[in-house]
Design a protein around this motif. Structure first.
Motif, PDB file in Angstrom:
ATOM      1  N   UNK A   8       0.822  -1.210   0.000  1.00 58.37           N
ATOM      2  CA  UNK A   8       0.000   0.000   0.000  1.00 58.37           C
ATOM      3  C   UNK A   8       0.851   1.252   0.000  1.00 58.37           C
ATOM      4  N   UNK A   9       1.940   1.265   0.776  1.00 56.27           N
ATOM      5  CA  UNK A   9       2.829   2.436   0.811  1.00 56.27           C
ATOM      6  C   UNK A   9       3.573   2.612  -0.504  1.00 56.27           C
ATOM      7  N   UNK A  10       4.032   1.506  -1.085  1.00 53.80           N
ATOM      8  CA  UNK A  10       4.807   1.590  -2.321  1.00 53.80           C
ATOM      9  C   UNK A  10       3.957   2.113  -3.478  1.00 53.80           C
ATOM     10  N   UNK A  11       2.683   1.699  -3.528  1.00 50.83           N
ATOM     11  CA  UNK A  11       1.802   2.150  -4.603  1.00 50.83           C
ATOM     12  C   UNK A  11       1.473   3.630  -4.481  1.00 50.83           C
ATOM     13  N   UNK A  12       1.643   4.204  -3.284  1.00 56.04           N
ATOM     14  CA  UNK A  12       1.410   5.631  -3.097  1.00 56.04           C
ATOM     15  C   UNK A  12       2.680   6.458  -3.285  1.00 56.04           C
ATOM     16  N   UNK A  13       3.809   5.942  -2.766  1.00 62.33           N
ATOM     17  CA  UNK A  13       5.034   6.738  -2.731  1.00 62.33           C
ATOM     18  C   UNK A  13       6.012   6.408  -3.855  1.00 62.33           C
ATOM     19  N   UNK A  18       9.156   5.581  -5.727  1.00 63.10           N
ATOM     20  CA  UNK A  18      10.596   5.569  -5.411  1.00 63.10           C
ATOM     21  C   UNK A  18      10.910   6.138  -4.032  1.00 63.10           C
ATOM     22  N   UNK A  19       9.980   6.833  -3.412  1.00 62.19           N
ATOM     23  CA  UNK A  19      10.200   7.354  -2.075  1.00 62.19           C
ATOM     24  C   UNK A  19       9.911   6.310  -1.001  1.00 62.19           C
ATOM     25  N   UNK A  20       9.708   5.086  -1.420  1.00 62.88           N
ATOM     26  CA  UNK A  20       9.467   3.972  -0.509  1.00 62.88           C
ATOM     27  C   UNK A  20      10.444   2.859  -0.849  1.00 62.88           C
ATOM     28  N   UNK A  21      10.894   2.077   0.134  1.00 62.45           N
ATOM     29  CA  UNK A  21      11.797   0.957  -0.184  1.00 62.45           C
ATOM     30  C   UNK A  21      11.154   0.019  -1.202  1.00 62.45           C
ATOM     31  N   UNK A  22      11.946  -0.415  -2.171  1.00 60.60           N
ATOM     32  CA  UNK A  22      11.469  -1.340  -3.192  1.00 60.60           C
ATOM     33  C   UNK A  22      11.732  -2.769  -2.710  1.00 60.60           C
ATOM     34  N   UNK A  23      10.676  -3.436  -2.239  1.00 60.91           N
ATOM     35  CA  UNK A  23      10.785  -4.787  -1.699  1.00 60.91           C
ATOM     36  C   UNK A  23      10.165  -5.810  -2.639  1.00 60.91           C
ATOM     37  N   UNK A  24      10.249  -5.570  -3.953  1.00 56.45           N
ATOM     38  CA  UNK A  24       9.597  -6.453  -4.911  1.00 56.45           C
ATOM     39  C   UNK A  24      10.193  -7.862  -4.880  1.00 56.45           C
ATOM     40  N   UNK A  25      11.481  -7.978  -4.682  1.00 52.16           N
ATOM     41  CA  UNK A  25      12.095  -9.306  -4.657  1.00 52.16           C
ATOM     42  C   UNK A  25      11.563 -10.124  -3.491  1.00 52.16           C
ATOM     43  N   UNK A  26      11.462  -9.495  -2.315  1.00 52.52           N
ATOM     44  CA  UNK A  26      10.885 -10.202  -1.168  1.00 52.52           C
ATOM     45  C   UNK A  26       9.421 -10.536  -1.419  1.00 52.52           C
TER      46      UNK A  26
END
Length: 532
Positions: free
Chosen positions: A488-493, A495-503
């Protein structure tokens, strides 16, 4: 040529008169041909054509056989052959008067089969009453013309050999002299009144060689002078220090004090390491000078890292960790106190001169905690730090009330913990890992944009990999709740949020594609490098 004289003549001793002596880099005993002794010692290829030397000013003795031996050196002589060479030093005035007789022959076939000989006479020519034969390697030997009374007064070894029962002994052979040059020099020092003065400007390695031979001879006054020299002279480099300490520790002669030398490398004060380390840590942590503090932190971290690579003695590792954790608790208490002040209503409206000391102290204490965490991680002792940090709910709550420019230093500590867990540098329990993510992941996400653009040392990829791997160490249900909140945070922020796509991908495969436990009961393993 230098004229060397002894001004005082003891009654009953050999009378010494002024004799011209050649003082050369090869040593005071290389006379009258300065290079013959050293050249002969270093001759490795016996087929080399020997160099001619000027005829000696006195006489030349020619010997076809070795001098008669009446007694041989007992087993206390050195047993390991070999000659150790280093820069030779020149003795100053007041050295013993002596002359050298060098036997040289024209080149002959198979010269390697002939013994190489040097004759040296101490004192006034013609007054010696004894011969000492020093047998070196490769057939090389030195014949010393000496005086019994001088040897007996200075050396317990010679005193034993020249006791009353053997008072008629006129020749003594010492075999297997591995450092024959130093043997000659040590005998020469028996003729000196001020041995310590003769050692000035000598190299440390040469004095150690003299010390070794002096111990074999039982030449106690020379040994004491060598120890006084070693106690006073600087030791250059760790290698030289180790040689000195090793040589001194090997001395077995009673009445020879080695403590002054060893005090340079050891202390008798109880609990000195613990108290000293605590004092050093306090000085560094409380320093307000940025450059000095930064440089000393780097030096102390390097030295503690070196300590971690060697075996610990007397619980020194536990003492060190205890001291570091004591500093951690002190810094953490100070940091929380500063956060409370900065979060008070009206703090932002205060003049800058009132706010600046608090904000500087926040940055200082956060930097101190980051440094202490780095030390503990290097020492594989940071698990307790993770427990301390995960339990700081009040600090995490106050974190949201401060501007990001003041609080982002704290998020650097959180990021370093996640990196450490992801690398396996610390192994906190499941509950600690879960609490750490629950308490500090969202504050880290809130500061992420500032960390990327405002901190030069921040490595986004390393931190994101550490966060992802930490999440994947939790039970699958916990992975799901944390990663869905992150999504939810990544979809809002963005690049301003950690990219945890691999996890996220690993969690997805574990949940939907290849669960670890299938209906057949087979245990599957994920092929992703992100798996815990």
């Amino acid at each position: 040529m230098a004229e060397i004289r002894l001004t005082k003549v003891e009654q009953g001793q050999t009378k010494i008169r002024n004799v011209p002596i050649a003082v050369t880099p090869e040593g005071f005993w290389c006379c009258p041909s300065p290079v013959v002794f050293q050249k002969t010692l270093k001759a490795q290829n016996p087929l080399n054509k020997p160099k001619s030397s000027p005829p000696p000013p006195t006489k030349t003795s020619v010997q076809k056989k070795q001098a008669p031996m009446t007694e041989r050196k007992p087993t206390s002589t050195p047993s390991r052959p070999g000659v150790v060479s280093d820069d030779q030093r020149t003795f100053a005035s007041d050295a013993p008067a002596l002359s050298a007789l060098v036997n040289e022959r024209p080149p002959r076939p198979k010269i390697e089969n002939l013994p190489r000989k040097v004759a040296i006479e101490f004192g006034e020519p013609g007054t010696s009453d004894m011969k000492v034969i020093l047998m070196g390697k490769q057939g090389f030997y030195v014949k010393l013309s000496v005086h019994k009374n001088v040897l007996m007064e200075n050396s317990s070894f010679f005193a034993d050999k020249l006791s009353e029962e053997q008072s008629s002994l006129s020749c003594l052979e010492i075999e297997d002299c591995e450092d024959i040059e130093i043997y000659v020099e040590t005998v020469g020092l028996m003729y000196c009144k001020e041995t310590k003065q003769r050692l000035i400007k000598q190299s440390v390695s040469r004095v150690l060689r003299i010390l070794k031979v002096a111990e074999l001879f039982g030449f106690n006054s020379c040994m004491q002078s060598c120890l006084e020299y070693l106690e006073a002279v600087p030791w250059v480099g760790e290698e030289e220090e180790e040689k000195v300490v090793s040589s001194v520790l090997q001395l077995q002669v009673e009445g020879i004090g080695v403590t002054p030398v060893l005090k340079r490398v050891s202390s008798e004060v109880s609990n000195c390491p613990k108290d000293t380390l605590f004092h050093i840590m306090e000085l560094v942590l409380k320093s307000s000078e940025e450059r000095g503090r930064r440089e000393m932190k780097s030096i102390v971290l390097k030295l503690l890292r070196e300590n971690s690579s060697v075996p610990s003695y007397a619980g020194s590792a536990d003492i060190c960790n205890e001291t570091i954790y004591s500093s951690c608790r002190s810094c953490l208490d100070s940091l929380l106190s500063m956060f409370r002040q900065a979060a008070e209503p009206g703090f932002t409206d205060k003049p800058m001169e009132n706010k600046e000391p608090v904000l500087k102290q926040i940055a200082l204490e956060a930097d101190n905690l980051s440094w202490l965490l780095e030390i503990l991680a290097d020492r594989q002792a940071a698990d307790e730090f993770a427990v301390m940090w995960a339990s700081q709910q009040e600090l995490a709550t106050l974190h949201t009330k401060l501007p990001v420019v003041s609080r982002h230093h704290v998020s650097c500590i959180t990021a370093r913990l996640f990196v450490g867990i992801g690398r396996g540098e610390l192994l906190p329990s499941k509950d600690t890992r879960q609490l750490l993510l629950q308490t500090w992941l969202q504050p880290l996400i809130n500061d992420y944009s500032w960390l990327q653009h405002g901190c030069r040392s921040f490595d986004r990829k390393v931190v994101e990999e550490g966060i992802g791997r930490t999440i994947l160490t939790l039970p699958l249900e916990d992975q799901q709740s944390i990663l869905l909140a992150w999504l939810g945070s990544f979809l809002k922020a963005g690049d301003n949020c950690p990219n945890l796509q691999r996890a996220f991908e690993v969690w997805w495969r574990r949940t939907f594609v290849r669960p670890y436990v299938e209906p057949q009961g087979n245990v599957m393993q994920s092929d992703s490098p992100m798996t815990s």
